[in-house]
Enzyme design. Sequence first.
Site, short mmCIF file in Angstrom:
data_model
loop_
_atom_site.label_atom_id
_atom_site.label_comp_id
_atom_site.label_asym_id
_atom_site.label_seq_id
_atom_site.Cartn_x
_atom_site.Cartn_y
_atom_site.Cartn_z
N HIS A 139 0.85 -1.19 0.00
CA HIS A 139 0.00 0.00 0.00
C HIS A 139 0.89 1.24 0.00
CE1 HIS A 139 -3.49 2.48 0.70
NE2 HIS A 139 -2.97 2.97 1.81
N LYS A 160 -1.17 10.68 1.41
CA LYS A 160 -0.24 10.22 0.38
C LYS A 160 -0.69 10.66 -1.02
CE LYS A 160 -0.73 5.89 1.43
NZ LYS A 160 -1.68 6.03 2.56
N ASP A 178 -2.11 4.04 -4.46
CA ASP A 178 -2.81 3.06 -3.62
C ASP A 178 -2.11 1.71 -3.56
OD1 ASP A 178 -4.94 2.42 -1.84
OD2 ASP A 178 -5.79 1.17 -3.42
N ARG A 244 17.18 15.21 12.91
CA ARG A 244 17.26 16.59 12.41
C ARG A 244 18.54 16.86 11.62
NH1 ARG A 244 15.46 20.56 17.22
NH2 ARG A 244 15.52 22.02 15.47
#
Length: 308
Positions: A139, A160, A178, A244
């Site tokens: 998916h 998404k 999808d 980060r």
Amino acid sequence: MQAVSLSKIIEKMELVNLTPEIDVEAIKVEQTDINRPALQLTGFFDHFPTDRVQVIGYVEYTYLKGMEEERKKYIYEEILSKKVPCIIFCRDLQPDEILLELANKHEVPILVTGTTTSAFMAEIIRWLNVELAPCISIHGVLVDVYGEGVLIMGESGIGKSEAALELIKRGHRLVTDDVVEIRKVSDETLIGTAPDITRHFIELRGIGIIDVKTLFGVESVKETQGIDMVIKLEDWNKDREYDRLGLEEQYTEFLGNKVVCHSIPIRPGRNLAIIVESAAVNHRQKKMGYNAAQELYRRVQANLGKHE
């Protein structure tokens, strides 16, 4: 085991079928390797790879031309009785009537291509490697961003498809939404494609299904794409520490192949398309030998050295 029908090979390679009475749809090819039956034409049948597509080039064809008819018939019988998937003649070379007659008897298709032998073998092996590669469906959304294959993953409804649509509007190309079919074509390469039924479609909650190719044109879609990196979208968690600096790469694994993976926390106001673009360009830059995080680390270390 993966298999591809001979009819699909004929269509893809644009082959001419000289034995149309034989049902090519029922014949399946499971091997990516090809065999040129040079030794078999001399009568040596030990270790004969009968499950491979057999290719006749100019050398084999010339050898057959000089062979006596009875000997030729014996060799044909031996090869065809082994139930090879098919025999393909390259360079538009035409088989003789004896072979065609025996091929119909043993139900082995005889095919012809105008392509040179080496070029044809390279192309069919490349194509079979993709078609017969180990495959899984996951998916997600796969987009080509500046030539980098970016697989966007995350829970259903996290955004998404919306991120993919924004990327398409910014000039990038959709591969699949999808459901992503991932094939392992080598130990380094994963190829992503769309299932036939959902190709070029995107589902947007509240709007429904849209056809990207129709709305944005053929330049907005792509049939296949190598998967270079994964971006996992997840809800922002203020208690979690997010990377980060990016000094160390994180990876995820598909079919035994490792792919660089970034986890992106989602908050209102974050422009996902720009983040994905930046991640793709940064990944490309790393492949070219420049790592911004390591450059920052080097500068900090150099600066500390000055003050010691």
